[in-house]
Scaffold this motif. Sequence first.
Motif, PDB file in Angstrom:
ATOM      1  N   GLY A 352       0.821  -1.200   0.000  1.00 30.66           N
ATOM      2  CA  GLY A 352       0.000   0.000   0.000  1.00 30.66           C
ATOM      3  C   GLY A 352       0.856   1.251   0.000  1.00 30.66           C
ATOM      4  O   GLY A 352       1.680   1.456   0.896  1.00 30.66           O
ATOM      5  N   ASN A 353       0.680   2.115  -1.005  1.00 27.38           N
ATOM      6  CA  ASN A 353       1.457   3.353  -1.048  1.00 27.38           C
ATOM      7  C   ASN A 353       1.066   4.316   0.060  1.00 27.38           C
ATOM      8  O   ASN A 353       1.775   5.290   0.319  1.00 27.38           O
ATOM      9  CB  ASN A 353       1.272   4.044  -2.404  1.00 27.38           C
ATOM     10  CG  ASN A 353       2.018   3.332  -3.521  1.00 27.38           C
ATOM     11  OD1 ASN A 353       3.047   2.711  -3.280  1.00 27.38           O
ATOM     12  ND2 ASN A 353       1.492   3.398  -4.727  1.00 27.38           N
ATOM     13  N   PRO A 379      -5.841   2.364  -0.238  1.00 31.60           N
ATOM     14  CA  PRO A 379      -4.460   1.865  -0.196  1.00 31.60           C
ATOM     15  C   PRO A 379      -3.431   2.893  -0.647  1.00 31.60           C
ATOM     16  O   PRO A 379      -2.255   2.791  -0.301  1.00 31.60           O
ATOM     17  CB  PRO A 379      -4.484   0.665  -1.153  1.00 31.60           C
ATOM     18  CG  PRO A 379      -5.914   0.231  -1.178  1.00 31.60           C
ATOM     19  CD  PRO A 379      -6.705   1.499  -1.078  1.00 31.60           C
ATOM     20  N   ASN A 380      -3.868   3.884  -1.423  1.00 32.82           N
ATOM     21  CA  ASN A 380      -2.965   4.929  -1.895  1.00 32.82           C
ATOM     22  C   ASN A 380      -2.815   6.084  -0.918  1.00 32.82           C
ATOM     23  O   ASN A 380      -1.957   6.950  -1.104  1.00 32.82           O
ATOM     24  CB  ASN A 380      -3.461   5.497  -3.234  1.00 32.82           C
ATOM     25  CG  ASN A 380      -3.453   4.462  -4.332  1.00 32.82           C
ATOM     26  OD1 ASN A 380      -2.598   3.582  -4.365  1.00 32.82           O
ATOM     27  ND2 ASN A 380      -4.416   4.546  -5.239  1.00 32.82           N
ATOM     28  N   SER A 381      -3.676   6.123   0.121  1.00 32.87           N
ATOM     29  CA  SER A 381      -3.693   7.312   0.970  1.00 32.87           C
ATOM     30  C   SER A 381      -3.586   7.048   2.463  1.00 32.87           C
ATOM     31  O   SER A 381      -3.266   7.962   3.221  1.00 32.87           O
ATOM     32  CB  SER A 381      -4.971   8.119   0.706  1.00 32.87           C
ATOM     33  OG  SER A 381      -6.131   7.342   1.009  1.00 32.87           O
ATOM     34  N   VAL A 516      -6.916   0.685  -7.676  1.00 30.67           N
ATOM     35  CA  VAL A 516      -5.940   0.985  -8.728  1.00 30.67           C
ATOM     36  C   VAL A 516      -4.805   1.734  -8.041  1.00 30.67           C
ATOM     37  O   VAL A 516      -4.996   2.824  -7.501  1.00 30.67           O
ATOM     38  CB  VAL A 516      -6.580   1.841  -9.839  1.00 30.67           C
ATOM     39  CG1 VAL A 516      -5.517   2.280 -10.841  1.00 30.67           C
ATOM     40  CG2 VAL A 516      -7.687   1.054 -10.536  1.00 30.67           C
ATOM     41  N   TYR A 517      -3.618   1.119  -8.039  1.00 32.98           N
ATOM     42  CA  TYR A 517      -2.528   1.635  -7.221  1.00 32.98           C
ATOM     43  C   TYR A 517      -1.780   2.780  -7.895  1.00 32.98           C
ATOM     44  O   TYR A 517      -1.621   2.809  -9.130  1.00 32.98           O
ATOM     45  CB  TYR A 517      -1.551   0.511  -6.884  1.00 32.98           C
ATOM     46  CG  TYR A 517      -2.169  -0.577  -6.034  1.00 32.98           C
ATOM     47  CD1 TYR A 517      -2.621  -0.311  -4.749  1.00 32.98           C
ATOM     48  CD2 TYR A 517      -2.321  -1.869  -6.528  1.00 32.98           C
ATOM     49  CE1 TYR A 517      -3.204  -1.291  -3.972  1.00 32.98           C
ATOM     50  CE2 TYR A 517      -2.890  -2.861  -5.758  1.00 32.98           C
ATOM     51  CZ  TYR A 517      -3.341  -2.575  -4.485  1.00 32.98           C
ATOM     52  OH  TYR A 517      -3.918  -3.557  -3.717  1.00 32.98           O
ATOM     53  N   ASP A 518      -1.307   3.712  -7.049  1.00 29.41           N
ATOM     54  CA  ASP A 518      -0.524   4.843  -7.523  1.00 29.41           C
ATOM     55  C   ASP A 518       0.667   4.370  -8.345  1.00 29.41           C
ATOM     56  O   ASP A 518       1.389   3.438  -7.950  1.00 29.41           O
ATOM     57  CB  ASP A 518       0.014   5.654  -6.326  1.00 29.41           C
ATOM     58  CG  ASP A 518      -1.005   6.655  -5.813  1.00 29.41           C
ATOM     59  OD1 ASP A 518      -2.061   6.840  -6.458  1.00 29.41           O
ATOM     60  OD2 ASP A 518      -0.750   7.252  -4.749  1.00 29.41           O
TER      61      ASP A 518
END
Length: 596
Positions: A352-353, A379-381, A516-518
Amino acid sequence: MSVPVLYRIRPASPEAHLFEVSLTVSQPAKKGQLFHLPAWIPGSYMIREFARHIVTLHAECGGQPVALHKLDKHSWQADPVDGALTLYYQVYAFDLSVRGAYLDAQRGFFNGTSVFLAVDGYEQGRCEVEIERPRGKAYQDWRVATSLPLREGKQKDNGFGRYRAENYDALIDHPVELGLFESVSFKACGVPHEFVVSGRFNADLKRLARDTKKICEWHIRLFGEPAPFDRYVFMLFVGKEIYGGLEHRASTALMADRDHLPRPGAKGIDDGYLRLLGLISHEYFHAWNVKRLKPAAFQPYDLTRENHTRLLWAFEGVTSYYDDLALLRAGLIDRERYLGCVAETVTTVWRGNGRTKQTLEASSFDAWTKYYRQDENSPNSIVSYYAKGALVALALDLLIRDKTKGTKSLDDVMRFLWKKWQKDGAGLAEGEWESLAGDATGLDLHDFFQQALRATDDLPLGPLLATQGIKFAFDYGAGLTDRGGFGAVKSEPDVPRASLGIKGASDPLGVRLQHVYDGGAAQAAGLSGGDVIVAVDGLRATDADKMQAGLIAGRSVIVHAFRRDELLTVQVLPKAQTADACRLSLMKKTGPWPAV
């Protein structure tokens, strides 16, 4: 002598999912009695507005109606009366979770926060509740399970009857299970425990009790006997693809997949049963860590609004560290199996970013609006104070062991905190957990906590695990479902696997993008969470892993996807998969951790 506040609750209409509740105040406030229902339940940090489930509500005094005035979304005030005041109301109960209330013809369950209005001015006084059987022959064999003490002290009529609580906080901290459940009892360090299981299942409950007993005894002995309760009740509902738990002072409400129960005659512990035992261990540990030892922000709880604290990492993350560790130390799993669990947690955090954007303290503080309200971009935040909190506890344990040459560990910190609570009963101020950890170990831990809690750098797990003879590494895994584990790093493929940078789930039309991941190929092409990929280069998409297995990094493909009811056609350039599946393995010389 009449009780100041008396509640009665009955499953009045199971087919309509309605509980019928009455509330009698023997001496209501002269200016008009005020009532309110909690907006959230301790342990689940989100405003849930339980009052929205009240269907009807009216008041009476001496058989005559009394006007009620709604003040806000969860508060009412009655006109002044001369005599006892009784409220009558119905609560819609169809929340199949551990947080609310549920009722149908097969089962009933409720938390007090969902069904019992608080009486302003009486929150610190004793109260009683009469739990009544639903009417009809179909319910004559229903039973009650709860850790609430009976007023008479003896169970009768399958548990239906009058119960007591020393105050409102106690009343709402003992959930109630109703129905045709099965149960098994055992003693842990001399304390009676009951394990209640409802739902359809075929399982070896005696084995479940034996394994749970080992977990409970390890936890009790970690903090020191006696346990902080006279009796404990596990309430487990099993169904299909469900999971969750919520801690209480002398009980826990659990939900799990029925296939995760131990099968009759089965040997060993499969992954499903391991997950269930970890959940049991996690919620039981909370009887010490958050139900008693807790943040000062929760003492007392204000159930009308958010109670912010930066300490959830210590109460959920540390608990998440000890839940699987207890399975090892109780003799239920071996070191290799435990290290596999740790590796999976590492993989979850590293993928996770959000871990590069949100600190652990911020994750704790923002639980109300971010962690408990996750969306496709989470997951991006954000980073989980459960998962990363567990890794911080792991790193801290290893650091203490290394710096004290094995004479101290995180166990000593937890016992130190517990003894403090036993002495003064005070909640921990923001930052106090850190200073007390230093007091317990004699170490200056300032720099560690600065990095772990207030920065977004990755934790130095590799060097710390190496102090115990454990190798920390990453490989490419075998697809999205490979979360790492115990064992040597898998050989690097000749051609790096291609990745779209997505997490997908099956959908009747194809593959639905959950995340949708960074920086991933899908994001660069304009795909978004919620889109459904139906075809890649003209071939139907049915499985996220299989869909990506045929891709080549750097070779573009045409993707057809639906966003709502609109068909999109985009060109996607797959990227090389990164090595993000954690592997832990043993070196030739190992230390005592994690077994000790």
